[in-house]
Scaffold this active site. Structure first.
Site, PDB file in Angstrom:
ATOM      1  N   PRO A  42       0.882  -1.321   0.031  1.00  0.00           N
ATOM      2  CA  PRO A  42      -0.048   0.214  -0.043  1.00  0.00           C
ATOM      3  C   PRO A  42       0.827   1.117  -0.127  1.00  0.00           C
ATOM      4  O   PRO A  42       1.935   1.469   0.739  1.00  0.00           O
ATOM      5  CB  PRO A  42      -0.780  -0.061   1.448  1.00  0.00           C
ATOM      6  N   ASN A  43       0.148   2.181  -0.793  1.00  0.00           N
ATOM      7  CA  ASN A  43       0.860   3.720  -0.712  1.00  0.00           C
ATOM      8  C   ASN A  43       2.038   3.623  -1.585  1.00  0.00           C
ATOM      9  O   ASN A  43       2.592   4.787  -1.853  1.00  0.00           O
ATOM     10  CB  ASN A  43       1.074   4.371   0.559  1.00  0.00           C
ATOM     11  N   ARG A  56       5.258  12.094  -3.335  1.00  0.00           N
ATOM     12  CA  ARG A  56       5.063  12.649  -1.794  1.00  0.00           C
ATOM     13  C   ARG A  56       6.363  12.326  -0.882  1.00  0.00           C
ATOM     14  O   ARG A  56       6.833  11.346  -1.264  1.00  0.00           O
ATOM     15  CB  ARG A  56       3.688  12.374  -1.368  1.00  0.00           C
ATOM     16  N   TYR A  65      11.112   8.704   1.267  1.00  0.00           N
ATOM     17  CA  TYR A  65      11.032   7.646   0.332  1.00  0.00           C
ATOM     18  C   TYR A  65      11.934   7.921  -0.815  1.00  0.00           C
ATOM     19  O   TYR A  65      11.930   7.103  -1.759  1.00  0.00           O
ATOM     20  CB  TYR A  65       9.684   7.158   0.224  1.00  0.00           C
ATOM     21  N   ASN A 124       7.692  -5.906  -0.975  1.00  0.00           N
ATOM     22  CA  ASN A 124       7.590  -4.793   0.018  1.00  0.00           C
ATOM     23  C   ASN A 124       6.052  -4.705   0.610  1.00  0.00           C
ATOM     24  O   ASN A 124       5.401  -3.842  -0.397  1.00  0.00           O
ATOM     25  CB  ASN A 124       7.967  -3.368  -0.646  1.00  0.00           C
ATOM     26  N   ALA A 180       3.031  -0.814   4.881  1.00  0.00           N
ATOM     27  CA  ALA A 180       2.665  -0.804   6.432  1.00  0.00           C
ATOM     28  C   ALA A 180       2.201  -2.136   6.800  1.00  0.00           C
ATOM     29  O   ALA A 180       2.300  -2.633   7.979  1.00  0.00           O
ATOM     30  CB  ALA A 180       1.838   0.206   6.557  1.00  0.00           C
ATOM     31  N   HIS A 214       4.116  -4.579   9.394  1.00  0.00           N
ATOM     32  CA  HIS A 214       4.043  -4.456  10.872  1.00  0.00           C
ATOM     33  C   HIS A 214       2.902  -5.056  11.500  1.00  0.00           C
ATOM     34  O   HIS A 214       2.894  -5.366  12.805  1.00  0.00           O
ATOM     35  CB  HIS A 214       4.184  -2.899  11.573  1.00  0.00           C
ATOM     36  N   ASP A 267       0.859 -15.262   6.856  1.00  0.00           N
ATOM     37  CA  ASP A 267       0.219 -16.741   6.632  1.00  0.00           C
ATOM     38  C   ASP A 267       0.418 -17.227   5.312  1.00  0.00           C
ATOM     39  O   ASP A 267       0.648 -18.146   4.916  1.00  0.00           O
ATOM     40  CB  ASP A 267      -1.082 -16.931   7.245  1.00  0.00           C
ATOM     41  N   GLU A 313      11.804  -9.958   1.447  1.00  0.00           N
ATOM     42  CA  GLU A 313      11.170  -8.636   2.146  1.00  0.00           C
ATOM     43  C   GLU A 313      12.139  -7.651   1.941  1.00  0.00           C
ATOM     44  O   GLU A 313      13.312  -7.637   2.280  1.00  0.00           O
ATOM     45  CB  GLU A 313      11.038  -9.173   3.585  1.00  0.00           C
ATOM     46  N   HIS A 368      12.649  -3.072   2.003  1.00  0.00           N
ATOM     47  CA  HIS A 368      12.153  -1.756   2.482  1.00  0.00           C
ATOM     48  C   HIS A 368      12.948  -0.593   2.012  1.00  0.00           C
ATOM     49  O   HIS A 368      14.354  -0.894   2.262  1.00  0.00           O
ATOM     50  CB  HIS A 368      12.076  -1.834   4.271  1.00  0.00           C
ATOM     51  N   LEU A 369      12.543   0.377   1.484  1.00  0.00           N
ATOM     52  CA  LEU A 369      13.286   1.529   1.145  1.00  0.00           C
ATOM     53  C   LEU A 369      13.961   1.966   2.493  1.00  0.00           C
ATOM     54  O   LEU A 369      15.094   2.541   2.334  1.00  0.00           O
ATOM     55  CB  LEU A 369      12.383   2.575   0.376  1.00  0.00           C
ATOM     56  N   SER A 370      13.282   2.420   3.320  1.00  0.00           N
ATOM     57  CA  SER A 370      13.728   2.963   4.538  1.00  0.00           C
ATOM     58  C   SER A 370      14.311   1.965   5.583  1.00  0.00           C
ATOM     59  O   SER A 370      13.888   0.933   5.405  1.00  0.00           O
ATOM     60  CB  SER A 370      12.571   3.837   5.112  1.00  0.00           C
ATOM     61  N   ARG A 382      13.350   4.312  12.549  1.00  0.00           N
ATOM     62  CA  ARG A 382      11.998   4.890  12.457  1.00  0.00           C
ATOM     63  C   ARG A 382      11.123   4.822  13.856  1.00  0.00           C
ATOM     64  O   ARG A 382      11.880   4.319  14.718  1.00  0.00           O
ATOM     65  CB  ARG A 382      11.184   4.596  11.274  1.00  0.00           C
ATOM     66  N   ARG A 438       7.525   0.460  13.747  1.00  0.00           N
ATOM     67  CA  ARG A 438       7.871  -0.003  12.414  1.00  0.00           C
ATOM     68  C   ARG A 438       9.219  -0.953  12.749  1.00  0.00           C
ATOM     69  O   ARG A 438       9.492  -1.380  11.693  1.00  0.00           O
ATOM     70  CB  ARG A 438       8.152   1.170  11.715  1.00  0.00           C
TER      71      ARG A 438
END
Ligand code: CA2
Length: 152
Positions: free
Chosen positions: A10-11, A18, A23, A74, A77, A80, A87, A98, A100-102, A107, A111
């Site tokens: 998501p996002n 943004r 990011y 990725n 959110a 978390h 599952d 897995e 992640h950019l950040s 953080r 997170r």
């Protein structure tokens, strides 16, 4: 040829438009183009998928069985707290890397925990778009090693 499904959660469709301070300024289609180029160099095939919906991500993980050899994920959110995605990863039985950019550990405390990490083959976080490239390399290495072993 080894086939890898890339799933963006998501996002991530908003990337480059943004919060560039968190990011970066690269868009999701630029990341997908980078991954396709790297896939060519590594001799693997990639297909990318993005969704803002937990169920759609779970369906994509299920549908990957028999069509893909591994998943670069990725989870956004959902990382978390989505036990349903965790599952699905555990059930599908394909190696999942897995990314992640950040650096999620630098953080907010919420997170710091990934519920996906315990069922992933490995996790890469904190290198911006390079996290995806490193993740693709790691997954290709893992899968091409598996293939070579099956041949011997
Ligand atoms: O660092 C990552 O890759 C994350 O998976 C990104 C998620 C975040 O919830 C995770 O904790 C870490 C958020 C993706 C949101 O992407 C945006 C992009 C542009 C503008 C706003 C959000």
């Amino acid at each position: 040829m080894v086939r890898i499904l890339v799933i963006h959660g998501p996002n991530l469709n908003l990337l480059g438009t943004r919060e560039p301070e968190v990011y970066g300024s690269t868009t999701l289609s630029e990341i997908d183009a980078m991954l396709s180029e790297l896939a060519g160099e590594l001799g693997v095939e990639v297909e990318s998928f993005q969704s803002n919906h937990e169920g759609a991500i779970i369906d994509a993980i299920h549908d990957a069985r028999g069509r893909f050899d591994g998943i670069l994920l990725n989870p956004g959110a959902y990382t978390h707290y989505s036990l349903a995605i965790r599952d699905a990863v555990a059930a599908v039985g394909l190696p999942v890397v897995e990314v992640h950019l950040s650096n999620i550990y630098q953080r907010e405390p919420f997170r710091h925990r990934s519920v996906i990490a315990p069922v992933a083959a490995g996790t890469i976080a904190g290198f911006g778009t390079e996290s995806y490239r490193l993740g693709l390399r790691a997954l290709a290495h893992l899968l091409q090693g598996d293939r070579a072993q099956r041949r011997n």
